[in-house]
Design a protein around this motif. Structure first.
Motif, PDB file in Angstrom:
ATOM      1  N   LEU A 159       0.730  -1.000  -0.106  1.00 47.56           N
ATOM      2  CA  LEU A 159      -0.045  -0.058  -0.043  1.00 47.56           C
ATOM      3  C   LEU A 159       0.928   1.473  -0.064  1.00 47.56           C
ATOM      4  N   ASP A 160       1.020   2.034  -1.258  1.00 45.11           N
ATOM      5  CA  ASP A 160       1.506   3.388  -1.053  1.00 45.11           C
ATOM      6  C   ASP A 160       0.613   4.380  -0.789  1.00 45.11           C
ATOM      7  N   MET A 161       1.241   5.175   0.232  1.00 42.94           N
ATOM      8  CA  MET A 161       0.300   6.153   0.720  1.00 42.94           C
ATOM      9  C   MET A 161       1.058   7.378   0.507  1.00 42.94           C
ATOM     10  N   ASN A 162       0.448   8.383   0.030  1.00 43.68           N
ATOM     11  CA  ASN A 162       0.862   9.757  -0.342  1.00 43.68           C
ATOM     12  C   ASN A 162       0.014  10.892   0.066  1.00 43.68           C
ATOM     13  N   ASN A 163       0.447  11.995   0.154  1.00 47.83           N
ATOM     14  CA  ASN A 163       0.019  13.183   0.848  1.00 47.83           C
ATOM     15  C   ASN A 163      -0.835  12.993   1.866  1.00 47.83           C
ATOM     16  N   LEU A 164      -0.100  12.283   3.001  1.00 46.89           N
ATOM     17  CA  LEU A 164      -0.833  11.958   4.263  1.00 46.89           C
ATOM     18  C   LEU A 164      -1.098  13.010   5.138  1.00 46.89           C
ATOM     19  N   GLU A 165      -2.306  12.915   5.773  1.00 48.84           N
ATOM     20  CA  GLU A 165      -2.787  13.823   6.577  1.00 48.84           C
ATOM     21  C   GLU A 165      -2.789  13.542   7.949  1.00 48.84           C
ATOM     22  N   THR A 166      -2.720  14.483   9.025  1.00 45.38           N
ATOM     23  CA  THR A 166      -2.994  14.062  10.343  1.00 45.38           C
ATOM     24  C   THR A 166      -3.989  13.129  10.757  1.00 45.38           C
ATOM     25  N   GLU A 167      -5.181  13.157   9.849  1.00 46.71           N
ATOM     26  CA  GLU A 167      -6.319  12.315  10.320  1.00 46.71           C
ATOM     27  C   GLU A 167      -6.051  11.038   9.759  1.00 46.71           C
ATOM     28  N   ASP A 168      -5.140  10.622   9.167  1.00 40.44           N
ATOM     29  CA  ASP A 168      -4.483   9.327   8.491  1.00 40.44           C
ATOM     30  C   ASP A 168      -3.968   8.574   9.834  1.00 40.44           C
ATOM     31  N   THR A 169      -3.673   9.235  10.868  1.00 38.79           N
ATOM     32  CA  THR A 169      -2.882   8.456  12.078  1.00 38.79           C
ATOM     33  C   THR A 169      -3.778   7.388  12.609  1.00 38.79           C
ATOM     34  N   GLY A 170      -3.132   6.162  12.747  1.00 36.64           N
ATOM     35  CA  GLY A 170      -3.848   5.269  13.443  1.00 36.64           C
ATOM     36  C   GLY A 170      -3.106   3.712  13.144  1.00 36.64           C
ATOM     37  N   VAL A 171      -3.818   2.706  13.613  1.00 39.20           N
ATOM     38  CA  VAL A 171      -3.351   1.390  13.393  1.00 39.20           C
ATOM     39  C   VAL A 171      -3.708   0.661  12.288  1.00 39.20           C
ATOM     40  N   TYR A 172      -2.957   0.238  11.363  1.00 37.39           N
ATOM     41  CA  TYR A 172      -3.275  -0.137   9.973  1.00 37.39           C
ATOM     42  C   TYR A 172      -2.994  -1.648  10.188  1.00 37.39           C
ATOM     43  N   PHE A 173      -4.158  -2.384   9.507  1.00 39.18           N
ATOM     44  CA  PHE A 173      -4.181  -3.943   9.762  1.00 39.18           C
ATOM     45  C   PHE A 173      -4.391  -4.439   8.360  1.00 39.18           C
ATOM     46  N   CYS A 174      -3.832  -5.539   8.016  1.00 37.42           N
ATOM     47  CA  CYS A 174      -3.688  -6.478   6.779  1.00 37.42           C
ATOM     48  C   CYS A 174      -4.799  -7.395   7.112  1.00 37.42           C
ATOM     49  N   ASN A 175      -5.669  -7.838   6.140  1.00 42.11           N
ATOM     50  CA  ASN A 175      -6.653  -8.770   6.227  1.00 42.11           C
ATOM     51  C   ASN A 175      -6.580  -9.616   5.277  1.00 42.11           C
ATOM     52  N   VAL A 176      -6.513 -10.783   5.279  1.00 44.92           N
ATOM     53  CA  VAL A 176      -6.399 -11.587   4.020  1.00 44.92           C
ATOM     54  C   VAL A 176      -7.496 -12.921   4.256  1.00 44.92           C
ATOM     55  N   HIS A 177      -8.151 -12.899   3.083  1.00 44.34           N
ATOM     56  CA  HIS A 177      -9.172 -13.965   2.744  1.00 44.34           C
ATOM     57  C   HIS A 177      -8.329 -15.357   2.020  1.00 44.34           C
ATOM     58  N   LEU A 178      -8.360 -16.561   2.379  1.00 45.38           N
ATOM     59  CA  LEU A 178      -7.517 -17.328   1.684  1.00 45.38           C
ATOM     60  C   LEU A 178      -8.094 -18.878   2.022  1.00 45.38           C
ATOM     61  N   PHE A 179      -7.458 -19.751   1.206  1.00 44.58           N
ATOM     62  CA  PHE A 179      -7.842 -21.314   1.529  1.00 44.58           C
ATOM     63  C   PHE A 179      -6.530 -21.794   2.102  1.00 44.58           C
ATOM     64  N   ARG A 180      -6.595 -22.524   3.250  1.00 44.15           N
ATOM     65  CA  ARG A 180      -5.453 -23.316   3.533  1.00 44.15           C
ATOM     66  C   ARG A 180      -5.178 -24.613   2.827  1.00 44.15           C
ATOM     67  N   SER A 181      -4.086 -25.140   2.754  1.00 49.12           N
ATOM     68  CA  SER A 181      -3.808 -26.411   1.968  1.00 49.12           C
ATOM     69  C   SER A 181      -4.944 -27.385   2.601  1.00 49.12           C
ATOM     70  N   GLY A 182      -5.311 -28.227   1.811  1.00 47.19           N
ATOM     71  CA  GLY A 182      -6.404 -29.120   1.925  1.00 47.19           C
ATOM     72  C   GLY A 182      -7.728 -28.913   2.316  1.00 47.19           C
ATOM     73  N   SER A 183      -7.983 -27.543   2.616  1.00 47.94           N
ATOM     74  CA  SER A 183      -9.397 -27.057   2.961  1.00 47.94           C
ATOM     75  C   SER A 183     -10.104 -26.519   1.902  1.00 47.94           C
ATOM     76  N   ARG A 184     -11.301 -26.749   2.080  1.00 48.45           N
ATOM     77  CA  ARG A 184     -12.415 -25.863   0.952  1.00 48.45           C
ATOM     78  C   ARG A 184     -13.167 -25.002   1.677  1.00 48.45           C
ATOM     79  N   THR A 185     -12.484 -24.546   2.922  1.00 49.65           N
ATOM     80  CA  THR A 185     -13.492 -23.629   3.607  1.00 49.65           C
ATOM     81  C   THR A 185     -12.479 -22.557   3.651  1.00 49.65           C
ATOM     82  N   ARG A 186     -13.204 -21.276   3.126  1.00 49.00           N
ATOM     83  CA  ARG A 186     -12.364 -19.915   3.214  1.00 49.00           C
ATOM     84  C   ARG A 186     -12.238 -19.537   4.487  1.00 49.00           C
ATOM     85  N   ALA A 187     -10.949 -18.888   4.850  1.00 47.60           N
ATOM     86  CA  ALA A 187     -10.803 -18.306   6.139  1.00 47.60           C
ATOM     87  C   ALA A 187     -10.181 -17.097   6.142  1.00 47.60           C
TER      88      ALA A 187
END
Length: 122
Positions: free
Chosen positions: A81-109
């Motif tokens: 994620l390239d972030m430009n022209n950052l503002e003070t309101e952008d201050t915070g904790v940034y989290f990565c979220n991933v949807h995936l299939f684990r090996s051998g599983s057909r359930t999305r996690a």
């Protein structure tokens, strides 16, 4: 075991830029979607941007206003994620979220990283 590892947060002055990276590690068959969210004090966790690792489509939160760009890495387990022209309101904790299939599983996690702090201040 699956791990979501974020990097690249830090302190930057208003108008400055930062690059965040996210990597998925472990027993993964395929990654479907990777996204960035942020937690700003007093506001519910909100979506910044997401990337469909299967077809390359991207989408952004309204507040981004063209300032941020999400992109894939050298593998489908990487995302930036390239972030430009950052503002003070952008201050915070940034989290990565991933949807995936684990090996051998057909359930999305869904997995979350531990978060990385972004501080925009003079």
């Amino acid at each position: 075991q699956v791990q979501v590892v974020e990097s690249g947060g830090g302190l930057v002055q208003p108008g400055g830029s930062l690059k965040l990276s996210c990597e998925v590690r472990g027993d993964v068959a395929s990654v479907i979607v990777m996204a960035w969210y942020r937690q700003v004090p007093g506001i519910q966790r909100e979506l910044i941007a997401e990337l469909n690792q299967q077809n390359g489509q991207t989408s952004y939160g309204d507040f981004v206003k063209g300032r941020f760009r999400i992109s894939g890495g050298t593998t489908k387990k990487l995302m930036n994620l390239d972030m430009n022209n950052l503002e003070t309101e952008d201050t915070g904790v940034y989290f990565c979220n991933v949807h995936l299939f684990r090996s051998g599983s057909r359930t999305r996690a869904t997995y979350w990283g531990q978060g990385t702090q972004v501080t925009v201040a003079s």
